[in-house]
Design a protein around this motif. Structure first.
Motif, mmCIF file in Angstrom:
data_model
loop_
_atom_site.group_PDB
_atom_site.id
_atom_site.type_symbol
_atom_site.label_atom_id
_atom_site.label_comp_id
_atom_site.label_asym_id
_atom_site.label_seq_id
_atom_site.Cartn_x
_atom_site.Cartn_y
_atom_site.Cartn_z
ATOM 1 N N UNK A 190 0.824 -1.217 0.000
ATOM 2 C CA UNK A 190 0.000 0.000 0.000
ATOM 3 C C UNK A 190 0.853 1.259 0.000
ATOM 4 N N UNK A 191 2.096 1.121 0.476
ATOM 5 C CA UNK A 191 2.990 2.276 0.531
ATOM 6 C C UNK A 191 3.519 2.667 -0.849
ATOM 7 N N UNK A 192 3.460 1.749 -1.805
ATOM 8 C CA UNK A 192 4.021 2.023 -3.126
ATOM 9 C C UNK A 192 3.143 2.928 -3.970
ATOM 10 N N UNK A 193 1.909 3.194 -3.517
ATOM 11 C CA UNK A 193 0.993 3.967 -4.353
ATOM 12 C C UNK A 193 0.998 5.459 -4.037
ATOM 13 N N UNK A 194 1.844 5.876 -3.115
ATOM 14 C CA UNK A 194 1.921 7.293 -2.777
ATOM 15 C C UNK A 194 2.545 8.109 -3.905
ATOM 16 N N UNK A 195 2.401 9.415 -3.841
ATOM 17 C CA UNK A 195 2.980 10.298 -4.865
ATOM 18 C C UNK A 195 4.503 10.117 -4.944
ATOM 19 N N UNK A 196 5.019 10.032 -6.170
ATOM 20 C CA UNK A 196 6.457 9.903 -6.377
ATOM 21 C C UNK A 196 6.976 8.489 -6.193
ATOM 22 N N UNK A 197 6.107 7.562 -5.772
ATOM 23 C CA UNK A 197 6.547 6.184 -5.519
ATOM 24 C C UNK A 197 6.108 5.229 -6.623
ATOM 25 N N UNK A 198 4.835 5.345 -7.001
ATOM 26 C CA UNK A 198 4.305 4.379 -7.966
ATOM 27 C C UNK A 198 5.063 4.456 -9.290
ATOM 28 N N UNK A 199 5.477 5.677 -9.680
ATOM 29 C CA UNK A 199 6.218 5.829 -10.939
ATOM 30 C C UNK A 199 7.536 5.055 -10.873
ATOM 31 N N UNK A 200 8.243 5.184 -9.754
ATOM 32 C CA UNK A 200 9.528 4.493 -9.593
ATOM 33 C C UNK A 200 9.341 2.984 -9.530
ATOM 34 N N UNK A 201 8.258 2.559 -8.870
ATOM 35 C CA UNK A 201 8.018 1.117 -8.764
ATOM 36 C C UNK A 201 7.670 0.534 -10.136
ATOM 37 N N UNK A 202 6.921 1.301 -10.921
ATOM 38 C CA UNK A 202 6.595 0.842 -12.279
ATOM 39 C C UNK A 202 7.850 0.766 -13.142
ATOM 40 N N UNK A 203 8.770 1.702 -12.919
ATOM 41 C CA UNK A 203 10.038 1.656 -13.654
ATOM 42 C C UNK A 203 10.815 0.392 -13.286
ATOM 43 N N UNK A 204 10.751 0.014 -12.002
ATOM 44 C CA UNK A 204 11.411 -1.215 -11.556
ATOM 45 C C UNK A 204 10.802 -2.438 -12.246
ATOM 46 N N UNK A 205 9.470 -2.458 -12.322
ATOM 47 C CA UNK A 205 8.783 -3.600 -12.941
ATOM 48 C C UNK A 205 9.189 -3.745 -14.407
ATOM 49 N N UNK A 206 9.364 -2.604 -15.085
ATOM 50 C CA UNK A 206 9.664 -2.624 -16.516
ATOM 51 C C UNK A 206 11.166 -2.704 -16.818
ATOM 52 N N UNK A 207 11.978 -2.813 -15.777
ATOM 53 C CA UNK A 207 13.433 -2.890 -15.987
ATOM 54 C C UNK A 207 13.833 -4.252 -16.552
ATOM 55 N N UNK A 208 14.881 -4.249 -17.377
ATOM 56 C CA UNK A 208 15.325 -5.486 -18.015
ATOM 57 C C UNK A 208 16.539 -6.094 -17.328
ATOM 58 N N UNK A 209 17.224 -5.324 -16.489
ATOM 59 C CA UNK A 209 18.428 -5.838 -15.822
ATOM 60 C C UNK A 209 18.333 -5.613 -14.313
ATOM 61 N N UNK A 210 19.128 -6.368 -13.575
ATOM 62 C CA UNK A 210 19.174 -6.225 -12.117
ATOM 63 C C UNK A 210 19.606 -4.814 -11.745
ATOM 64 N N UNK A 211 20.587 -4.279 -12.483
ATOM 65 C CA UNK A 211 21.099 -2.938 -12.186
ATOM 66 C C UNK A 211 19.995 -1.891 -12.326
ATOM 67 N N UNK A 212 19.187 -2.013 -13.396
ATOM 68 C CA UNK A 212 18.080 -1.068 -13.604
ATOM 69 C C UNK A 212 17.069 -1.165 -12.465
ATOM 70 N N UNK A 213 16.766 -2.419 -12.084
ATOM 71 C CA UNK A 213 15.797 -2.612 -10.994
ATOM 72 C C UNK A 213 16.323 -2.005 -9.693
ATOM 73 N N UNK A 214 17.592 -2.250 -9.409
ATOM 74 C CA UNK A 214 18.184 -1.713 -8.169
ATOM 75 C C UNK A 214 18.172 -0.188 -8.167
ATOM 76 N N UNK A 215 18.424 0.411 -9.315
ATOM 77 C CA UNK A 215 18.434 1.880 -9.415
ATOM 78 C C UNK A 215 17.040 2.453 -9.121
ATOM 79 N N UNK A 216 16.014 1.799 -9.660
ATOM 80 C CA UNK A 216 14.639 2.258 -9.418
ATOM 81 C C UNK A 216 14.249 2.055 -7.952
#
Length: 610
Positions: A297-323
């Protein structure tokens, strides 16, 4: 009382009775006798009495007596008065109060006369009474509209086919929530109970037209802006705005009964809380810790959901870790808020549980923003989002399975938990902060061992870097039948068990908690089930698995802590069962904490722990 009348005249309401005090003037001898008889009967039955009498030729005749019906507020005052008069013991007083009735003291109710009139003329439908209370307002169909109208000071009722985690903000600004689908443990019901918001779910008679912002129910069409009312205690839906009365717990007597309940209960009562505000409210209502924090439920706050969606769409571990690195400080701040609110009491934090498709965007604008952030085409993002959808997501890629596939998620959440605990402990040296990390949906001990390895390595590294000592615990939710059956093996890795009775019930019975409301009424009518197994724990089947898990787990690890964090943690009969099988705590939504405290005391009075 009435003169020149029969008892039926009083009961039927065709004449207005006079106050009983006036009887002293009209029939002084009979009234004196009446007072003496009242004292005799109340002393004999040791409870408030509802008495019927008649006076003929100045002579008093008692017709009948019975224990009087009472509101929750009256029950508490009567219990305290009877203790003070020496008629009953503290334990007897606690046993006289219906634990479930305390709901009435903690939520708004409808004005009595207005409700009586509405019951005669304005009921248009009925759903499942999912979260108690009374709500009146104008209809909105989207969480965005609920936020907009709510911020403008308007009272709104959010009407949805079903709710999802991304509706949280809209739910916060709503007086009540009405859904077409779902049951006692659907998303809308669970979240509404946590917020103390009225909710009626699973009203399948509603014909919804979300595109045109209207719905049909009871032969009437309701548009956005039309007034409706919901009764979360009965499930009734009304076509007008009924006047509501705010909750008044009458803290004097209420507080006294709660202190007595704490004196006699043997198990802790914790709360399910996802925000510092929820945790603070639960603490005020007597919670002794947090038994479940749903981090998703904490991931849906402002400024969070966008970053979490970027993590989901990442293709590498490094990209996911950065998000995830962008989300970590926000999670840490949330966890610190929860720990601060509970003032050093236990806090169990469940790692990410829902399947990832619940977080992906559905709105075209959001899809375009995500595509731009990731440097991908809109078509690619749409395909990726579609690929995450599963045929049976509740039994799919979720819970610990996410942490097995993406260990970096567990890594980030562990850092946030441990850093939060270190900061809170530093600010409050007199507190004993011991964070408890809970891995969800474990069915095989090797799964837990794999995820625990990531958690322990990450936690130990953060603690070593801080150069201080901090204890922490790693446990699991028992929500898959196989976990209960192999609890002796799982206890080799888990330091505590928390029974997720919502999912455990779902998987044991083999039906979806979101769809069961479609056929369960037929089962009640046919007397196959007497009650909703998601509202009242099935002690025969699910209960047998729980008892087995406790026994097996403690054979491996005698000091194993066990509790309930499903919605059954607020149901009195389920709490009694939890007490009887030796659980250490129950955990429930904040507004159910007083109910659980009283029910836990009643369970221990009936069957004292040795």
């Amino acid at each position: 009382f009435l003169t020149n009348a029969q008892g039926e005249d009083v009961v039927a309401g065709v004449r207005t009775p006079m106050p009983i005090a006036e009887m002293a003037e009209k029939f002084p001898e009979a009234f004196k006798q009446f007072q003496q008889v009242c004292a005799t009967l109340e002393n004999h039955y040791r409870d408030m009495q509802d008495m019927e009498f008649t006076v003929e030729h100045n002579k008093l005749y008692m017709l009948q007596t019975r224990n009087g019906k009472r509101t929750a507020a009256a029950a508490i005052k009567i219990a305290c008065d009877l203790i003070d008069e020496g008629l009953i013991t503290e334990q007897e007083a606690l046993m006289q109060i219906d634990a479930k009735s305390l709901d009435m003291l903690l939520h708004p109710t409808f004005e009595t006369k207005a409700l009586a009139d509405a019951d005669k003329n304005n009921v248009v439908g009925k759903g499942i009474a999912a979260s108690p209370g009374a709500a009146a307002g104008t209809v909105v169909f989207t969480p965005e509209d609920a936020v907009k109208e709510g911020k403008a000071g308007k009272k709104v009722i959010l009407v949805r086919l079903e709710t999802s985690p991304e509706d949280i903000e809209g739910m916060k600004y709503s007086q009540g929530i009405l859904t077409v689908r779902g049951g006692q443990t659907s998303h809308a019901a669970v979240v509404a109970r946590g917020m103390g918001t009225c909710c009626v779910s699973g009203c399948g008679d509603i014909k919804m037209d979300e595109a045109n912002k209207k719905f049909e129910l009871g032969g009437k069409v309701f548009h956005e802006g039309d007034a409706i009312s919901l009764d979360g205690s009965t499930g009734k839906i009304y076509d007008i705005a009924i006047k509501t009365v705010p909750a008044d717990p009458n803290s004097g007597y209420f507080g006294r009964i709660m202190k007595l309940a704490d004196k006699y209960k043997a198990i802790e009562v914790r709360t399910n809380a996802d925000t510092p505000a929820d945790a603070q409210r639960a603490f005020e209502l007597g919670a002794q810790g947090i038994g479940l924090t749903r981090t998703e439920h904490m991931f849906f706050g402002p400024g969070r959901i966008d970053k979490f969606r970027e993590m989901i769409c990442s293709e590498t571990v490094e990209e996911r870790k950065a998000a995830l690195a962008n989300i970590e400080p926000m999670q840490q701040a949330d966890f610190e808020g929860l720990m601060e609110a509970l003032k050093g009491q236990p806090v169990i934090i469940r790692f990410l549980d829902p399947p990832l498709h619940e977080f992906v965007p559905t709105d075209e604008k959001d899809i375009q923003l995500l595509a731009k952030a990731k440097g991908k085409s809109v078509e690619y993002i749409k395909q990726l989002c579609n690929s995450l959808h599963e045929f049976n997501p509740m039994m799919g890629h979720r819970g610990c399975r996410l942490a097995v596939t993406y260990p970096e998620i567990a890594e980030m959440q562990t850092k946030a938990v441990i850093k939060a605990a270190l900061n809170v402990q530093k600010r409050h040296p007199d507190w004993h902060v011991v964070p408890e990390i809970m891995i969800p949906l474990v069915g095989e001990v090797k799964e837990l061992a794999y995820v625990k390895k990531t958690v322990v390595a990450t936690a130990d590294a953060v603690i070593a870097e801080a150069g201080v000592e901090l204890k922490y615990m790693v446990g699991t939710m028992i929500e898959i039948p196989r976990a209960a059956l192999t609890a002796d093996e799982i206890a080799k890795e888990a330091e505590f068990f928390s029974f997720g009775t919502n999912d455990l019930t779902q998987m044991t019975f083999g039906f979806s908690r979101d769809d069961a409301s479609k056929f369960l009424p037929s089962y009640y009518a046919a007397k196959i089930y007497e009650s909703d197994p998601f509202a009242r724990l099935d002690q025969v089947g699910v209960g047998k698995l729980m008892k087995m898990a406790v026994t097996l787990g403690r054979e491996t690890r005698p000091e194993l802590q066990c509790g309930i964090c499903g919605e059954h943690g607020g149901d009195p009969s389920s709490i009694e069962f939890a007490h009887n099988i030796g659980l250490n705590y129950v955990s429930c939504s904040p507004y159910r904490v007083p109910i659980a405290r009283l029910a836990a005391a009643q369970a221990n009075i009936k069957n004292p722990r040795k």
